[in-house]
Design a protein around this motif. Structure first.
Motif, PDB file in Angstrom:
ATOM      1  N   VAL A  65       0.872  -1.186   0.000  1.00 19.98           N
ATOM      2  CA  VAL A  65       0.000   0.000   0.000  1.00 19.98           C
ATOM      3  C   VAL A  65       0.901   1.226   0.000  1.00 19.98           C
ATOM      4  CG1 VAL A  65      -1.765   1.301   1.232  1.00 19.98           C
ATOM      5  CG2 VAL A  65      -1.808  -1.194   1.294  1.00 19.98           C
ATOM      6  N   GLU A  66       0.698   2.057  -1.009  1.00 21.80           N
ATOM      7  CA  GLU A  66       1.470   3.306  -1.066  1.00 21.80           C
ATOM      8  C   GLU A  66       0.509   4.475  -0.896  1.00 21.80           C
ATOM      9  OE1 GLU A  66       4.631   3.562  -4.256  1.00 21.80           O
ATOM     10  OE2 GLU A  66       3.691   1.654  -4.757  1.00 21.80           O
ATOM     11  N   ILE A  67       0.883   5.360   0.002  1.00 24.56           N
ATOM     12  CA  ILE A  67       0.099   6.583   0.192  1.00 24.56           C
ATOM     13  C   ILE A  67       0.996   7.734  -0.276  1.00 24.56           C
ATOM     14  CG2 ILE A  67      -1.120   8.072   1.851  1.00 24.56           C
ATOM     15  CD1 ILE A  67      -2.366   5.387   2.138  1.00 24.56           C
ATOM     16  N   ALA A  68       0.542   8.421  -1.284  1.00 20.78           N
ATOM     17  CA  ALA A  68       1.314   9.529  -1.876  1.00 20.78           C
ATOM     18  C   ALA A  68       2.773   9.110  -2.099  1.00 20.78           C
ATOM     19  CB  ALA A  68       1.245  10.754  -0.974  1.00 20.78           C
ATOM     20  N   GLY A  69       2.927   7.905  -2.595  1.00 18.66           N
ATOM     21  CA  GLY A  69       4.265   7.426  -2.951  1.00 18.66           C
ATOM     22  C   GLY A  69       5.036   6.770  -1.820  1.00 18.66           C
ATOM     23  N   THR A  70       4.474   6.779  -0.606  1.00 18.65           N
ATOM     24  CA  THR A  70       5.181   6.167   0.536  1.00 18.65           C
ATOM     25  C   THR A  70       4.588   4.790   0.832  1.00 18.65           C
ATOM     26  OG1 THR A  70       5.494   8.364   1.469  1.00 18.65           O
ATOM     27  CG2 THR A  70       5.835   6.499   2.958  1.00 18.65           C
ATOM     28  N   ASP A  71       5.446   3.793   0.865  1.00 21.34           N
ATOM     29  CA  ASP A  71       4.986   2.422   1.148  1.00 21.34           C
ATOM     30  C   ASP A  71       4.745   2.292   2.649  1.00 21.34           C
ATOM     31  OD1 ASP A  71       4.475  -0.225   1.374  1.00 21.34           O
ATOM     32  OD2 ASP A  71       6.394  -0.940   0.567  1.00 21.34           O
TER      33      ASP A  71
END
Lengths: 228, 404
Positions: A65-71
């Motif tokens: 799961v990536e949120i705004a590019g952060t895993d």
């Protein structure tokens, strides 16, 4: 519009050591900024599990799961707490306001955790309560508010931290028709005016009617994804 | 705001919080009053011993106290007395001659310490006159008057006016006897005074001892707040040929009793605080378990575990900081009140006096004792808060949020 959430092949298996229950099964989904999305499906289809994983409250057994590019799939617990504070707003079915704080204090609280100054906290909290049409109850404690009013405070609290998106788990389940309608109108207004991204899990047809994207789950997998 | 939340959380369940605060108040009051009451025994015993027996300090010939040989009189005693009389912290001074001997009535005989005194000086230093139970304090014209303890009088089967014979060795080693008349009996909690001492006039005793104006003992009292150990050091330096001892050196048992009482007070603090700690842990644990979903929500929103831990600790500390000072205040008031008016235990006076205690006790606690209690309360609150706070931060937000 940019992609805020990118979930890839996520699976969630509960009770792996006894009888495995596959709550999510290699599910992939992207959520764009500004969406007003409802995740629907029968009970036990994995709606809440998906929301928990997207919100960093739970980890997938597999997938990313990536949120705004952060895993966030591999983040430590302490990192996730900090990440949630800065990026995700929550609205719970049971409102979950802090009972010893007033409405405005509840909204300010999240900004306090973000270490914002007192003036900014108060101004933004008041502004949000006004937008949620509950400013006249700013100094009331949750026990002095109706369910609909409490949920409007909860939405104001979720917005206060300026999150990238807001997860709302069955937000209207405990509300009557009038309160539901009112809450949905306010959330839709916030979505349009502030480009706030909302993701709901719901059984409620009225929420589905308002949503501009409906993701239907069944047995832990997406069976339809309709944008309107 | 976390401090505000913690404070308001304390009062969410007013009844439960008040019960814990009440328990703390009672516990701390019991600790202060119990400690003060126990110390009253010690203080009464020690002050009585200092007042009537050792005084704040004594001076002897260095060889005298080894076997009480009367030849070891204090050299240049006048200089010593003069120095003491001009020392600001010294209140009163008296000198004595001493000899161990026998006292005999027509029916019984027993060993005694015979003390030759100057009645006026002695009254100022040891308030010996205040112990007169029957008869007079060397008043009247009786020749060779003697004062003896009431228990010694009972043992010898003599009364005021009876004659007794004191027998001892004089300075030449000759056995000397003198006939004395009992002018009064003394009633004291000290067994030494009531059972084994006879007080005569110094002039009478010195004449029989054949030691002229020499003396064996100088005793002095000091003004309140005087450091008796420090004064003894000064006197030792000034009179290196004499043996100067403070009351602590003269009576190590009093020092032991002081230390013993301090240990008992510490034990009392530990026992009461342990009981309180369990009460606090129980209450706070209930408070945490009742709020599992709320705590889960706080962590889900982004409240760090350390802040949740801190919040629960604060709640516990608040409980203690309300109960602690209140208990301490009531304890202080009780100790102060009875410290002035006294606790009358005359119903048990016979038993108490038999073991050397006064029958009216005056509870007392020093600032250091109160400090110990305060430290105990703070430490207990701190330790008692750890387990509930640890329980709170072990919650997983996702599980906690789904708790009914």
């Amino acid at each position: 519009m940019s992609t805020i959430i990118k979930a890839t092949n996520i699976s969630k298996v509960y009770h792996k050591t006894t009888i495995p229950v596959h709550a999510l099964n290699k599910l992939s989904v992207n959520i764009e900024e500004g969406e007003f999305t409802a995740i629907v499906g029968p009970s036990g289809c994995g709606k809440t599990t998906l929301l928990n994983i997207l919100g960093g409250l739970d980890q997938p057994t597999e997938g990313k799961v990536e949120i705004a590019g952060t895993d966030i799939s591999t983040m430590k617990d302490s990192e996730l707490i900090d990440f949630r504070l800065k990026n995700i707003g929550f609205v719970f079915q049971a409102y979950n306001l802090i009972p010893v704080l007033t409405a405005i204090e509840n909204v300010e609280f999240i900004m306090l955790l973000q270490k914002r100054n007192k003036k900014e906290r108060h101004t933004r909290a008041m502004e949000l309560l006004e937008r949620m049409d509950i400013s006249d109850k700013a100094n009331n404690k949750p026990s002095q508010l109706s369910g609909g009013q409490q949920q409007r405070v909860a939405v104001a609290r979720a917005l206060a931290s300026k999150p990238r998106f807001i997860l709302a788990d069955e937000p209207t389940a405990n509300l009557d028709s009038a309160s539901t309608s009112n809450l949905l109108d306010l959330m839709a207004k916030m979505n349009l005016e502030q480009n706030a991204t909302f993701i709901f899990s719901t059984h409620d047809q009225r929420v589905m009617d308002k949503a501009r994207r409906i993701i239907t789950l069944e047995d832990g997998a997406i069976v339809s994804d309709v944008k309107r | 705001m976390i401090a505000i939340i913690a404070w308001r959380n304390v009062w969410r369940n007013k009844g439960r919080s008040l019960v814990v605060i009440g328990a703390m108040v009672v516990g701390i009051w019991a600790m202060a009053f119990g400690g003060g009451f126990m110390k009253s025994f010690l203080v009464g015993y020690v002050s009585s011993s200092i007042k009537h027996e050792t005084s704040n300090g004594q001076i002897h010939h260095p060889e005298f106290t080894q076997d009480y040989d009367i030849q070891y009189t204090i050299r240049d005693y006048l200089s010593v007395i003069r120095f003491l009389e001009t020392t600001a912290s010294v209140e009163d001074v008296t000198s004595r001659s001493l000899v161990n001997g026998m006292i005999a009535s027509s029916r019984q005989a027993t060993g005694v310490k015979i003390v030759g005194i100057n009645p006026d000086e002695e009254a100022k230093v040891t308030e010996l006159n205040s112990l007169v139970h029957e008869g007079t304090y060397f008043e009247g014209t009786s020749s060779n008057p003697v004062l003896i303890g009431n228990k010694l009088a009972e043992k010898l089967k003599v009364n005021v006016g009876s004659k007794v014979v004191l027998t001892f060795q004089d300075a030449d080693g000759t056995i000397t006897a003198g006939r004395f008349r009992v002018v009064g009996t003394l009633k004291a909690t000290s067994p030494t005074i009531s059972e084994t001492t006879a007080f005569t006039l110094k002039t009478d005793l010195n004449r029989l001892l054949n030691i002229g104006d020499n003396i064996h003992e100088i005793a002095y009292t000091t003004l309140p707040e005087t450091d008796d150990e420090e004064l003894a050091k000064i006197l030792k330096a000034k009179f290196p040929d004499d043996q100067v001892e403070s009351w602590k050196e003269l009576s190590p048992v009093l020092v032991f009793m002081e230390q013993w009482m301090a240990s008992i007070l510490k034990m009392l603090i530990v026992i009461i605080m342990s009981a309180l700690a369990f009460g606090i842990v129980n209450t706070m644990l209930m408070a945490v378990l009742e709020r599992v979903r709320e705590l889960g929500m706080l962590m889900a929103l982004g409240m760090k575990r350390v802040k949740v831990f801190f919040m629960i600790m604060l709640e516990t500390i608040y409980l203690s900081t309300v109960g602690g000072p209140l208990g301490l205040l009531i304890g202080y008031a009780t100790v102060s009140y009875f410290g002035t008016s006294g606790i009358d235990l005359t119903d048990y006076s016979e038993g108490l006096e038999a073991i050397g205690y006064e029958s009216i006790l005056y509870p007392v606690l020093q600032p250091m004792d109160y400090l110990q209690i305060v430290v105990g309360v703070v430490l207990t609150a701190f330790l008692a808060s750890i387990y509930p706070a640890w329980k709170a931060i072990k919650l997983r937000p996702i599980d906690a949020l789904h708790t009914i």
